[in-house]
Design a protein around this motif. Structure first.
Motif, PDB file in Angstrom:
ATOM      1  N   LEU C  80      33.337  -4.621  82.994  1.00 42.94           N
ATOM      2  CA  LEU C  80      34.135  -5.782  82.608  1.00 42.94           C
ATOM      3  C   LEU C  80      35.437  -5.816  83.415  1.00 42.94           C
ATOM      4  CD1 LEU C  80      33.603  -5.581  78.744  1.00 42.94           C
ATOM      5  CD2 LEU C  80      32.179  -6.709  80.456  1.00 42.94           C
ATOM      6  N   GLN C  81      35.900  -4.642  83.804  1.00 43.24           N
ATOM      7  CA  GLN C  81      37.069  -4.476  84.673  1.00 43.24           C
ATOM      8  C   GLN C  81      36.809  -3.223  85.484  1.00 43.24           C
ATOM      9  OE1 GLN C  81      40.040  -6.333  85.052  1.00 43.24           O
ATOM     10  NE2 GLN C  81      39.021  -7.852  83.772  1.00 43.24           N
TER      11      GLN C  81
ATOM     12  N   ALA D  62      28.598  -7.108  63.966  1.00 40.54           N
ATOM     13  CA  ALA D  62      29.344  -8.342  64.221  1.00 40.54           C
ATOM     14  C   ALA D  62      30.622  -8.431  63.404  1.00 40.54           C
ATOM     15  CB  ALA D  62      28.449  -9.552  63.941  1.00 40.54           C
ATOM     16  N   GLY D  63      30.734  -7.602  62.376  1.00 44.25           N
ATOM     17  CA  GLY D  63      31.934  -7.603  61.551  1.00 44.25           C
ATOM     18  C   GLY D  63      33.003  -6.632  62.041  1.00 44.25           C
ATOM     19  N   GLY D  64      32.867  -6.147  63.246  1.00 49.42           N
ATOM     20  CA  GLY D  64      33.819  -5.176  63.780  1.00 49.42           C
ATOM     21  C   GLY D  64      35.161  -5.779  64.133  1.00 49.42           C
ATOM     22  N   PRO D  65      36.078  -4.932  64.611  1.00 46.71           N
ATOM     23  CA  PRO D  65      37.454  -5.383  64.835  1.00 46.71           C
ATOM     24  C   PRO D  65      37.687  -6.238  66.077  1.00 46.71           C
ATOM     25  CG  PRO D  65      37.231  -3.017  65.308  1.00 46.71           C
ATOM     26  CD  PRO D  65      35.936  -3.469  64.723  1.00 46.71           C
ATOM     27  N   MET D  66      36.729  -6.300  66.988  1.00 51.56           N
ATOM     28  CA  MET D  66      36.995  -7.007  68.248  1.00 51.56           C
ATOM     29  C   MET D  66      37.199  -8.517  68.036  1.00 51.56           C
ATOM     30  SD  MET D  66      37.098  -4.766  70.663  1.00 51.56           S
ATOM     31  CE  MET D  66      37.960  -3.774  69.420  1.00 51.56           C
ATOM     32  N   THR D  67      38.028  -9.094  68.900  1.00 49.82           N
ATOM     33  CA  THR D  67      38.307 -10.532  68.828  1.00 49.82           C
ATOM     34  C   THR D  67      37.632 -11.299  69.951  1.00 49.82           C
ATOM     35  OG1 THR D  67      40.212 -10.294  70.269  1.00 49.82           O
ATOM     36  CG2 THR D  67      40.606 -10.059  67.901  1.00 49.82           C
ATOM     37  N   GLY D  68      37.080 -10.592  70.915  1.00 50.04           N
ATOM     38  CA  GLY D  68      36.498 -11.254  72.078  1.00 50.04           C
ATOM     39  C   GLY D  68      37.460 -11.319  73.256  1.00 50.04           C
ATOM     40  N   ALA D  69      38.737 -11.049  73.010  1.00 43.83           N
ATOM     41  CA  ALA D  69      39.711 -11.092  74.104  1.00 43.83           C
ATOM     42  C   ALA D  69      39.320 -10.098  75.192  1.00 43.83           C
ATOM     43  CB  ALA D  69      41.103 -10.773  73.563  1.00 43.83           C
ATOM     44  N   TYR D  70      39.479 -10.504  76.448  1.00 37.67           N
ATOM     45  CA  TYR D  70      39.149  -9.656  77.603  1.00 37.67           C
ATOM     46  C   TYR D  70      37.693  -9.195  77.607  1.00 37.67           C
ATOM     47  CZ  TYR D  70      44.188  -9.630  77.774  1.00 37.67           C
ATOM     48  OH  TYR D  70      45.497 -10.029  77.811  1.00 37.67           O
ATOM     49  N   GLY D  71      36.826 -10.015  77.033  1.00 36.87           N
ATOM     50  CA  GLY D  71      35.398  -9.672  77.044  1.00 36.87           C
ATOM     51  C   GLY D  71      35.005  -8.638  76.019  1.00 36.87           C
TER      52      GLY D  71
END
Lengths: 319, 319, 319, 319
Positions: C80-81, D62-71
């Protein structure tokens, strides 16, 4: 079969000669697609005479031509919801309606596809002089295939080289020279000019079907294809794009010992001519042989994946 | 706003009335796309008068409308080779040529898209009576969107309901009745008939752009859209497909307390009318308002993902 | 080599005999992992005598054993990076720090892995009698591998059958009978009892390394492995799990003409014994031959993918 | 709360002071993991006294902490075969046996995870001086997390800062100084030395659970965490790795105006100390409070994704 060895200098000379950088401004990302004028689109539509549509796309599935080399795997199709969920009661939170849903992991150049102008670099530059920093892990900031999202509508011309040469398909490593393209056009009764999209048939997909497998060579291996001289035909006529029914459009092994895929450097990097690969031209060619008409309306919109450097497509030839 | 409560019985009555199962044989997978005849295609091409193309696709990227609910995430674009690799020397095994390459994880209905006839079930059946066993984890054996890989070429008609109602966009939950469709067609000076593909504009994508975000509702939430009565207009005229600029074509909340997305059951499952969603109609509508011409050639080929139950598309409206 | 043909009835008889459904309650999702008591864990830790750790995992990459059959592709690793982004200035929005990031598309049973108790069904039931509705497109509601997320810590025992038989590796299709397991245990000076995790070495990964390729057979093809009689050894001793260095633990072709992978039905579905596959036992076995110690602490936690029916793992044998 | 503003110079001074480049040779890829000696592993195993195992992993879904920012999206779990296929007869080509299968698209640092030494660069260099060319689109040629595939077995020590400070959880942006770590160790009755793996609890996962959502801040936002002074405690004691229950181990906003995540530069790039993030320490901490024992055997093997710069893990604390 590719006997003539062409030097790097000769390739660079042609690259210089046909370079279109700056021709449509310093910010151009279209290349010779600029030659598709409104009149050209009207002319293309006028070729629709019998109301018959040909899909030129290979199926996108695990049986595709990719070998996995360089990360190019065949499409991976996954179901997010399917009939089993409907039957098992997994959707009973919905009132009356039941549904299926799916997704795909798609290498964008895994089958029938457009190369974007951002797909190839030479000496650190791509078409119109953009540098390597223009394609990061976030995608292409310049020359993405999305630049032509509403541009791939034009007159299509099929040059069926196999039929022209009296064969069901060309041999592995058989080159297609400028003279072959001109000869086929004449035999087919078509002229090729600015903004046209030229589809060149080697017949290799027919061969693959008869053999029953892609074999070792179809993807990434030896192939018949366009020789360097074909650039004279394509660049001087100002075609918008060129496509073949092979994996890389060029004759392989290449005519050049010290350049891999030299035509990509001439056509894509310098002339700004979009390249299409792995077009399935078999049914279209059969129809053209039957009615003698080798021109048609051609519509092949890319997916709009932001920053993508190529796109799987389902090209439509409309006669 | 959707005040009328319509009963399940009324929905089923319309479903019965407009059911086309068996009409084109027991093996049919096309539905009313069968109404796109060769003559229709010729008629469509004749509408290309000014040589102008509109892409109706939203961008496919992380900024798309999906929320992740039910596994529907926005497209994930990954670079397999990029300019950084070209610059760092990671491709020095290649002679002269350098390249970029990419892939995408694409939920097939994440943005501008076709629903396949295999997308919706009611009482265990999809269009033409195929059962739940026809869509396994391996995909759809019947009614896949690939069935129409060379079929989505026809006359397109824009019915700009927002403009017809004198608004920039419809309100959330504003229904579009059969009479609205008929009224807009009359106002626009177009007739709608067999094989046409009808694009219905609510203007909500314009609203989203002005607001600067998809908001809570654009994907999966309350929306203006087609009311159940619209099936009278669409089914009786034999349209091949209908699309809107909203996530699910229907007015939401639905008019039915005990059926979710009732029109999908009537149109997709019973009548066999393909459904398009999240079409970006803004630029096309502006052009139609300007030249007063609401009909055009429409070409929207699906990807050929074997067994897929929908497809991201880049529809082309050609005037 | 698998000469004895065993009948379906004989398989079902063993399945009945060793069935543990209900033994740990109607809601159990652990099976014989229940035999790993606190004392067993303490006993396991006491086996750590020289402070040496062995990773038993194959590399997860494109060179893995998968062929793509049934959607089982090798891992797809994407950046991704990367360093190219750092070098090109694509991260200059960050103050001082630069980073790399990555993702993987991972078929959960593509290499060294646990089968969950939800992985296999027989006659519509999995371990403890749960039905087919328990595994929808949303994953397993019962018997997911996450049930043992803190359970795969126990005494490990290596039974090196190849060494026991005086060979570098077993032949293709060479069966491992209960007597072979008992004989190897005796030769190695170890006893096998409740809660132990038994690692059975055929040596085939050593063979693959010497040959330099996975070959046609390593994944999905003929293999040496556990015969049906091995269930007598494993079930009667109450082992928590059993693993081999082959793709499917069982001898292939199977001893049964009318049952595919019969031991999976006996061990996983009925006895509730977790199964590990494609464990790389080469370095561990060399060490055990050297110091004569065939028991060790074994820790092999699964990933916590909610609802998953298997997990890629990196098992640790600690001596 | 982070009031002290620390200069870039002060950060670089600490980076210089604690730099371990070359200490274990020019080819080292382990950093302070080198401090985990065989004796340390034996010492760790001796801490297993009651046979109790704690999984420190968050669920991967899918309920995890990620927001999708920066992939960085949450895990995408897909079923390749499920119970619906078993029920519908889609597997009748198999004799008796039926199966389920699955895959996951996993951002390797989306939840409980190790940062590899290849994860962070400063001034074009990562740990031990490797340059940007060492991480291409093909992954990390140096300092991949796979370098420690058999190394993450050691003594673990929990420093429960929230409990030490008499709170259920630290406040957003509350810094943890070297003195806090030393004070907590003393209060817990543990010493921290070479090769130890230190787990630092802020209690924020407890807070998130009580609130019922990750909120805006848990992933990527303001957080309590390690202050720059903590490097004095960690580097001078030679710990092998440090982990917290927050997304990025450091206090945020950072104490530095002109450096993002300065501790990553000191610890990961210079000292070669592996970093763990989003460890779920709640159950372990409750147990430690109960029995007063804050040390244990710790086993946290990474996945063996070749060239990966981080890994989702399921760490095991064994008491």
């Amino acid at each position: 079969m590719t006997s003539t060895v062409i030097s790097l200098e000769a390739v660079l000379e042609k690259a210089d000669q046909y370079r279109n950088w700056g021709k449509w401004g310093p910010d151009d990302e279209l290349g010779t697609v600029n030659n598709i004028t409104p009149d050209k689109i009207i002319e293309a539509a006028a070729l629709v005479r019998k109301g018959k549509v040909f899909s030129l796309a290979l199926p996108l599935d695990a049986g595709g031509p990719m070998t996995g080399a360089y990360g190019r795997v065949n499409p991976i199709h996954v179901m997010l919801q399917d009939g089993g969920d409907v039957a098992s009661g997994a959707q009973e939170h919905l009132a009356e309606l039941r549904y299926t849903d799916d997704a795909v992991y798609l290498v964008l150049q895994c089958a029938t596809q457009w190369d974007a102008l951002a797909h190839i670099y030479h000496e650190g530059k791509m078409y119109n002089g953009y540098g390597t920093e223009a394609v990061s892990s976030q995608g292409a900031a310049k020359n993405s295939i999305t630049a032509v999202k509403d541009k791939m509508v034009s007159r299509g011309v099929l040059l069926d080289i196999a039929t022209y040469k009296g064969k069901p398909w060309l041999d592995v490593s058989e080159p297609i020279e400028a003279a072959d393209l001109a000869g086929a056009a004449e035999a087919h009764g078509v002229e090729v000019g600015p903004g046209d999209i030229v589809l060149v048939r080697t017949g290799r997909i027919g061969f693959v079907r008869e053999r029953g497998s892609w074999g070792d060579e179809y993807s990434g291996g030896p192939a018949p294809g366009l020789a360097i001289s074909s650039s004279e035909f394509l660049c001087e006529r100002g075609v918008a794009a060129v496509a073949t029914d092979t994996w890389g459009i060029e004759v392989l092994p290449n005519e050049t010992a010290d350049v891999f895929q030299p035509l990509h450097i001439i056509l894509l990097v310098n002339a700004g001519i979009h390249i299409g690969e792995m077009f399935d031209l078999e049914a279209l060619a059969a129809d053209c042989r039957e009615d003698g008409v080798y021109e048609f309306m051609f519509v092949a919109p890319p997916l709009t994946v932001t920053g993508s450097v190529g796109s799987a497509i389902n090209p439509q030839a409309i006669k």
